[in-house]
Structure formats: structure tokens, C-alpha cells
Design an enzyme around this catalytic site. Structure first.
Site, mmCIF file in Angstrom:
data_model
loop_
_atom_site.group_PDB
_atom_site.id
_atom_site.type_symbol
_atom_site.label_atom_id
_atom_site.label_comp_id
_atom_site.label_asym_id
_atom_site.label_seq_id
_atom_site.Cartn_x
_atom_site.Cartn_y
_atom_site.Cartn_z
ATOM 1 N N GLU A 66 0.847 -1.192 0.000
ATOM 2 C CA GLU A 66 0.000 0.000 0.000
ATOM 3 C C GLU A 66 0.880 1.239 0.000
ATOM 4 O O GLU A 66 1.713 1.412 0.891
ATOM 5 C CB GLU A 66 -0.920 0.009 1.224
ATOM 6 C CG GLU A 66 -1.785 1.245 1.351
ATOM 7 C CD GLU A 66 -2.612 1.533 0.106
ATOM 8 O OE1 GLU A 66 -2.494 2.646 -0.456
ATOM 9 O OE2 GLU A 66 -3.367 0.628 -0.325
ATOM 10 N N ASP A 118 -8.059 1.500 -7.651
ATOM 11 C CA ASP A 118 -8.472 2.815 -8.159
ATOM 12 C C ASP A 118 -8.720 2.695 -9.659
ATOM 13 O O ASP A 118 -7.832 2.267 -10.396
ATOM 14 C CB ASP A 118 -7.373 3.833 -7.880
ATOM 15 C CG ASP A 118 -7.824 5.268 -8.101
ATOM 16 O OD1 ASP A 118 -8.620 5.500 -9.033
ATOM 17 O OD2 ASP A 118 -7.371 6.155 -7.365
#
Length: 220
Positions: A66, A118
């Protein structure tokens, strides 16, 4: 995600779980996690899927990546501070997946997970998608040439349809493909709070599993 002031100090205080120098484990992840099957979730967010799956499959290794420090800190905190935490088979990398080749040796990963990435909807941002051509080139290098697989789930129809083309153009073939994945029970796959929001709204979940085409298959 709004930046959290405590995030970076928390990450720095827990480098036994959030690895500060993941390149040191390149080629050694199976040994570190005591596994033969290594899963890597790219863009693991707050860690809901990573933590749930690591507990469901304790004999397999799980690494979350991440790049957002606040999200990574939340993922780490959820893992470290959970009751009776057992972190023997999971670790976290707070960094950008474009550095994948620095962290993993060729053929080292068995499964890459792309969960609700995303969608980068604007055309000029498509190259940032985690399923785009430039990332598929990286995945091809680090995936096990025999058993390596990419598993993708998303609520975004446009991202999914574009990704199907990316995979096909990138020399992958599908072993699983669904435009309504949760219409049937899948107890083998954890449902996070994030995914449950879409399910509560009646939103279909798009899912696929892709493997590299073998040279013989590409000739046909």
C-alpha cells in the site's frame, strides 16, 4: 484518504511487520513466511482482505502493498492490535508497486490480488491502473511461470472491461470470469466491509483470474 499525523510514526515503530527495507527479502519471502504459496495484494488499503485471508489460510504467505501511508498504517494497526494476533504468515510493505522488481525475485509469487483498485477513469490516467500494460509487465516477471495467477475484483464496469483487454493483449488467459461474482456463495474468498457496501446496494462484483499463456497456447 485524509492524511493521519500518527501514520508515519506508527509505521516506523513497527518495522518488524511493516518492512522498512523489503528489498532485503527478495528471493527469501517463502522462507520468511514459512510457506510454499505466496500471495501479494497490491493496493491493500486498510488491510481488511489481507488480514481476513491470512487468517483463513494460515499455511500460505500473505504480503500487502500500500503506497498511501495513512492507509498502510491503518492496515498495520488492524493486524497488530487485533485480539490474539498471529502475524507469522503476513507482512506489509508501505510503498509503490512500481518497485515490485526490487522487492521480489523472478517467479517468486504464486498469486497477485488486485481488489477494488483505483479505476483512474480519465483516459490520460489509465496508465496508472494496476491492471495496465506497464504493471502487467512487472507481474509477468515476478509470477511463478508454472502456477502464477492474477486475481482481480472490482465494482467498476469500465475498469473491468478495459482490464480484460489489457490481460488479453498482455499474453494472459482467463481461468475464471464473472460479471456477478457474489451471485453465488464463495466462502473461500473473504468479503470486506468495503465490498459489502456495494453488495448492500445490489452492485455486481466483477471478477477474473488470469494466468500467463503458455507458448503452445499462443500458437494455436
Amino acid at each position: 484518504m485524509r492524511k493521519k499525523k500518527w501514520a508515519e510514526p506508527y509505521l516506523e515503530a513497527h518495522t518488524d511487520y511493516v518492512l522498512g527495507h523489503p528489498e532485503e527479502y527478495r528471493g527469501k519471502w517463502h522462507e520468511l513466511l514459512g510457506c510454499t504459496v505466496l500471495h501479494v495484494e497490491i493496493g491493500c488499503g486498510k488491510g481488511g482482505y489481507l488480514n481476513a485471508m491470512a487468517k483463513m489460510y494460515p499455511e500460505e504467505g500473505w504480503i500487502g502493498i500500500e503506497r498511501d501511508k495513512s492507509a498502510a498504517a491503518m492496515a498495520a494497526r488492524h493486524a497488530i492490535e487485533e485480539e490474539n494476533a498471529d502475524l507469522h504468515n503476513r507482512r506489509l510493505i508501505a510503498g509503490d508497486a512500481q518497485n515490485l522488481l526490487d522487492w521480489f525475485a523472478d517467479g517468486e509469487i504464486q498469486v497477485i490480488h488486485l481488489n477494488f483498485s483505483d479505476p483512474w477513469p480519465k483516459t490520460y490516467t489509465h496508465k496508472r491502473r494496476l491492471s495496465s500494460e506497464r504493471f502487467l509487465e512487472l507481474y509477468r516477471r515476478v509470477l511463478d511461470p508454472e502456477t502464477g495467477m492474477i486475481r482481480m475484483k472490482t465494482d467498476n464496469k469500465d475498469l473491468f472491461s478495459d482490464s480484460v483487454l489489457y490481460f488479453l493483449q498482455g499474453g494472459f488467459t482467463f481461468t475464471e470470469f464473472s460479471v456477478d461474482f457474489r451471485s453465488k456463495p464463495h466462502p473461500e474468498d473473504a468479503v470486506t466491509e468495503y465490498e459489502q457496501r456495494f453488495l448492500d446496494l445490489g452492485q455486481p462484483i466483477y471478477q477474473l483470474a488470469a494466468v500467463r499463456q503458455k507458448p503452445a497456447d499462443m500458437i494455436r
